[in-house]
Design an enzyme around this catalytic site. Structure first.
Site, PDB file in Angstrom:
ATOM      1  N   GLY A  18     133.283  14.403   1.035  1.00  0.00           N
ATOM      2  CA  GLY A  18     132.240  14.418   2.058  1.00  0.00           C
ATOM      3  C   GLY A  18     132.127  13.081   2.750  1.00  0.00           C
ATOM      4  N   PHE A  19     131.280  13.045   3.764  1.00  0.00           N
ATOM      5  CA  PHE A  19     131.165  11.802   4.532  1.00  0.00           C
ATOM      6  C   PHE A  19     130.548  10.679   3.695  1.00  0.00           C
ATOM      7  CE2 PHE A  19     130.968  14.301   8.783  1.00  0.00           C
ATOM      8  CZ  PHE A  19     132.341  14.408   8.784  1.00  0.00           C
ATOM      9  N   THR A  20     129.469  10.981   2.963  1.00  0.00           N
ATOM     10  CA  THR A  20     128.864   9.899   2.182  1.00  0.00           C
ATOM     11  C   THR A  20     129.737   9.550   0.983  1.00  0.00           C
ATOM     12  OG1 THR A  20     127.468  11.534   1.072  1.00  0.00           O
ATOM     13  CG2 THR A  20     126.499  10.336   2.908  1.00  0.00           C
ATOM     14  N   CYS A  33     118.098   9.627   4.876  1.00  0.00           N
ATOM     15  CA  CYS A  33     118.373   8.717   5.989  1.00  0.00           C
ATOM     16  C   CYS A  33     117.186   8.613   6.941  1.00  0.00           C
ATOM     17  CB  CYS A  33     119.621   9.170   6.727  1.00  0.00           C
ATOM     18  SG  CYS A  33     119.683  10.927   7.088  1.00  0.00           S
ATOM     19  N   ASN A  53     122.994   5.974   9.348  1.00  0.00           N
ATOM     20  CA  ASN A  53     122.498   6.957   8.373  1.00  0.00           C
ATOM     21  C   ASN A  53     123.362   7.043   7.115  1.00  0.00           C
ATOM     22  OD1 ASN A  53     124.364   8.152  10.336  1.00  0.00           O
ATOM     23  ND2 ASN A  53     124.154  10.014   9.120  1.00  0.00           N
TER      24      ASN A  53
END
Lengths: 349, 349, 349, 349
Positions: free
Chosen positions: C14-16, C148, C313
């Site tokens: 995932g992005f995070t 965020c 974020n």
């Protein structure tokens, strides 16, 4: 304990000037003692460059140059050739980011620019791009950083040239896509947000000045067209090459891989990206935005080898290349101050 | 057979001037006989506006105004008040897109602008926005088109005001997001593509001039903040309202629906978009880009009613509103020349 | 010589998750020994995250968790509460980036989420945001990184709360603008490029889950609306506050400056940006993209104080906050691995 | 009084299906009686396409096709060849927007696609692009609309081919840049906003299917590479051609102008844009976004003629072309329903 060099940036409000300041601020071997700006003299650097608000330095007028070890000049084309004596008086080493000392022969300036006022210095100057010119850099005291589009193109073509796969007579069409930071900080109607957003705009259909650089350093002419596209940082060169060996059926994919690996296997700033799976199969400028990295890849079909090269025009194509060259010239670790990593995901930086 | 009116556009190179020319070129009741531009005099209209290359008309200097039925002025604030006599000499009806005749009282110009040179004309002028002011428009000969952000805000709030749901004393916070075309064609560093791309920038944190318009026509003050975001066309007003009736638990969703339907049920250019499924559940500026439409929607929670209003700032927020008002003033079909349909999908127009 | 901690990232595609891997890869105190991914097991990390091509590590299935000092969980909401025993068996310290352990009371999960399967752990968990919660972090072994949008909002409001300027009963309207990375890597029609580009889209008009976090940690409810805008990274909170002291005419600008400086004067990751000249006068998310920095600023008018807060974020709003909290928890230098500098110019990262 | 034809759109939720509905809704000669969608059956058209909220029509399942004069099929490749009997049973004229009937010979489907299930119909089908094929269209009852990238390329090259300037053996390199709407409404990771924004991505380095169309209709093979760039609508083809006449020094600029004017002087949808001043000197997709127009221009240098062609991929490259072809086939005014004008300024539509 490592040595520290004093440095100055002449022309610090422009985009490449700001990029130099970003790199030098975090570079362990440099100590920036002056940044000049005629328009923003006495203002803090952070006033212009919000990413540098922590720097405790104000712009000074360019009239009194501090004496430094290394002076980086990020001025518009034509300024450095006029100011070069003052620059060299102020610094042991001058690194120029403009086109003024990039080309080895006055004739290029007559053909592509408005001539040159100090042609006798051209042979003293050393072209910066370390992947092509590393051995000439140690000890150089007048270094000329390459043009962004030429850098992308030459990084793409160099392995084929070096391996003897692409002859000077082989057709080479280079279709470049660039971001808006190439236009500089000055503004103007064509680069205003409403006009520049969303474009695929042929801004140099033919006759781009960077052809001269490619001719000078790769010893061949290419068919060169540049398009503006919607990104801020980035230059992407798609090089459609037609090696005679490919037409003759004598070029295998393994030969191409060998050529690219031979050229770049040990290079600290070049990644080979060719095929594979996932979303990022070929070079993309957004994958290297903010970094000094170049992504190089290729695909072959019939008698054509398409090479893709992607860089951040302000980094590998300008300020990063300049710092890289200074590192080599001064005998520092090549990667010092240039270890920024890219982002994912990331939009149109 | 329908009547045709001659028209001129003063200030034809700017964005709203170009938008007027786009609308009038395809409007069956108008025949554009002059478009003025000091900077581009003698050039074709298509030289500046690529979507108008088919128009057989060149810009002329603004010194000799043609005699026309309707003159549309798309000049910077301050020009119309100086030139108004010349405009009215040249045309039976003047439609002004600047702020110069929008406000009904000189005191607004003293407070929000640099004063007014012809205050005696303010009461002669008719505010353009037909949804608020339709009855005053027929026969009007000096029409002042509204400001884009004020238009979005007032279209959002008007139904609650008209229904008596939102009292002047009720807290109303308006958070506006606008595209880069609001900055005009002039350019400048802040609106250059590299600086303006990707922003969420508070450009009018407080004190925006359009507060005056809202105060004048909705009879209340609002807390108003404007942000620049990454689009070219579009103004989106998010109006956080706190009706006393809501706090008192006396406001039902059906009352809100009734208020919005009463206000806009018969309006040809307003769509109510509130909830529902799919991707497009609430008003969005990109859904109305290039059109004279406004999307209005709302959501309620506790003592708050949030109203969303989305328009194309250059159409419903400027040139489209001006043509709409001219249609009403002249007794034409209100929608004449304003039936452009939006696109889907569409990016950041 | 500094100590090194072994670390793992659960949910690395995932992005995070990718952002965590980026930070940990260059963090001197952490050594990443495992990154899990069900969908990309056995693929290299660089296959998914092109900025991490130099990492010599492949994703493994999440079924066999390596024993590590610190486990970072970047899984969808609901996963951590189910897997928390396995996570804690595998690691001395668990840092969870989901919402599962953010809120101190089960009632929030009942109201805003689908309940909680392990409510008895909620009081064991420590909220991550060091600017609010630094003293609770040293030694914490179950850390919950903040949301965020809540992070941006609370960083904006905290100084006013702490200084006693903003009372719980004072009206506070928060209008948030966020980038597309908040939607995660999963895709879907609404987040496809054609539909998501150029939007100003009210995606949470009311009832956003992050209200719970603000209520829990700032002890007040706010009127909260979230818009999607065209950027990838970034959350910008515009907090329209109405302190009673301001209405009473008892609040001076110097009081505000004092409040913000008292709160953040010593904070390593917060910059106060309020007014001044140039292009970047107020907080902007693009100025902090890719960094763990927050920009905070304000403007006052009549009875209103507007506070602007801008973060990335995925960094200050997620992975950067998580690493920051881990640094504090383990007694490391707070800024270790978090010294990334922003870019200028830069687009919509 | 003009005749009206009943029409249906099969596959109405996709982007080109929506575009057909947009065009047909405002087309004076067509009356849309059915739009099918399996995924959105029973929903209003405006649920999916916000620009069509005024249409009083709901999607129906594709199982019961209404009997109409003209059926437009906007289904994925492969569907039309399977359903073609049902389509032809339902309608006198079938206009297919997929690739299924574009190519005149089964061998293309074997080489570039997965074969063809109804090859005997290929010679019955008529290729749509009126600029190349106008004379074949009147009375045609199975019409195949061209591919977007092939359309841009062929419109660029056709004048040189027709004038005998560009021989089949002359080297032709085509470098195409396309928007994200080409990927369709389906989504997927690579086309998600975070991944797709800001790209210059070589998505078809070699071997793109549209090469087949160019080979079939221009009787030559070209070297073809397609890049994804950051726009939604638009295809831009840069055609680097090397006519033997140019190498021989026998090609004058006037010859090129003559060739392009001969080809397109009377074409209602083609604008020649080559050189001149201002911002818009060469073809750009954003100048034609939302319209059925093509901009064609060129620049010559040494032995190279670079032709630029810009279209909206969903209009001239798909739905607009289909309606244009239907207009010609039915003997209507060619431009009926296709007079949409572009916008200025406009971003990345």
């Amino acid at each position: 304990m490592s040595e520290t060099y004093t440095a100055s940036v002449v022309g610090g409000t422009g985009f490449t000037g700001g990029e130099l300041l970003r790199l030098l601020a975090d570079h362990s071997a440099f100590d920036v003692v002056q940044a000049t700006s005629r328009s923003d003299a006495n203002r803090t650097i952070g006033h212009v460059h919000p990413n540098l608000r922590d720097l405790d330095l104000r712009f000074s007028k360019p009239d009194d140059l501090a004496s430094v070890d290394v002076l980086f000049a990020a001025t518009p084309h034509g300024v450095s050739m006029d100011q070069i004596d003052a620059f060299r008086d102020a610094a042991d080493t001058v690194v120029d980011l403009s086109a003024d000392f990039r080309l080895p022969d006055e004739r290029y300036y007559d053909e592509y620019y408005d001539g040159h006022s100090r042609p006798e210095l051209l042979e003293e100057a050393t072209y910066a791009l370390p992947e092509l010119n590393r051995d000439a850099l140690p000890g150089a005291d007048l270094i000329a950083s390459g043009g962004c589009n030429a850098t992308a193109t030459m990084l793409g073509l160099y392995p084929l040239v070096e391996a003897g796969i692409l002859e000077p007579s082989d057709r080479t069409v280079v279709d470049v896509k660039v971001g808006s930071s190439e236009g500089g900080a000055g503004g103007g109607a064509a680069s205003s947000h409403p006009e520049r957003s969303g474009v695929v705009r042929p801004y140099a259909p033919t006759g781009h000045r960077h052809e001269a650089e490619i001719e000078a350093y790769l010893d061949r002419s290419v068919d060169f067209t540049v398009h503006a596209v919607d990104m801020i940082r980035g230059a992407s060169a798609t090089c459609h090459t037609f090696p005679e060996a490919a037409a003759a059926g004598e070029l295998e994919t393994v030969d191409l891989w060998t050529a690219f690996r031979d050229a770049y296997g040990d290079e600290p700033f070049v990644d080979l990206v060719a095929g594979g799976g996932g979303v990022y199969r070929y070079p993309e400028p957004k994958a290297v935005a903010g970094t000094n990295r170049a992504e190089i890849g290729f695909a072959a079909e019939d008698d054509r080898v398409v090479v893709f090269a992607a860089i951040d025009n302000m980094m590998k194509g300008s300020a990063g290349q300049a710092v890289h060259a200074a590192n080599v010239a001064l005998g520092l670790d090549e990667t010092a101050g240039l270890d920024q990593r890219g982002l994912h995901p990331v939009g149109a930086p």
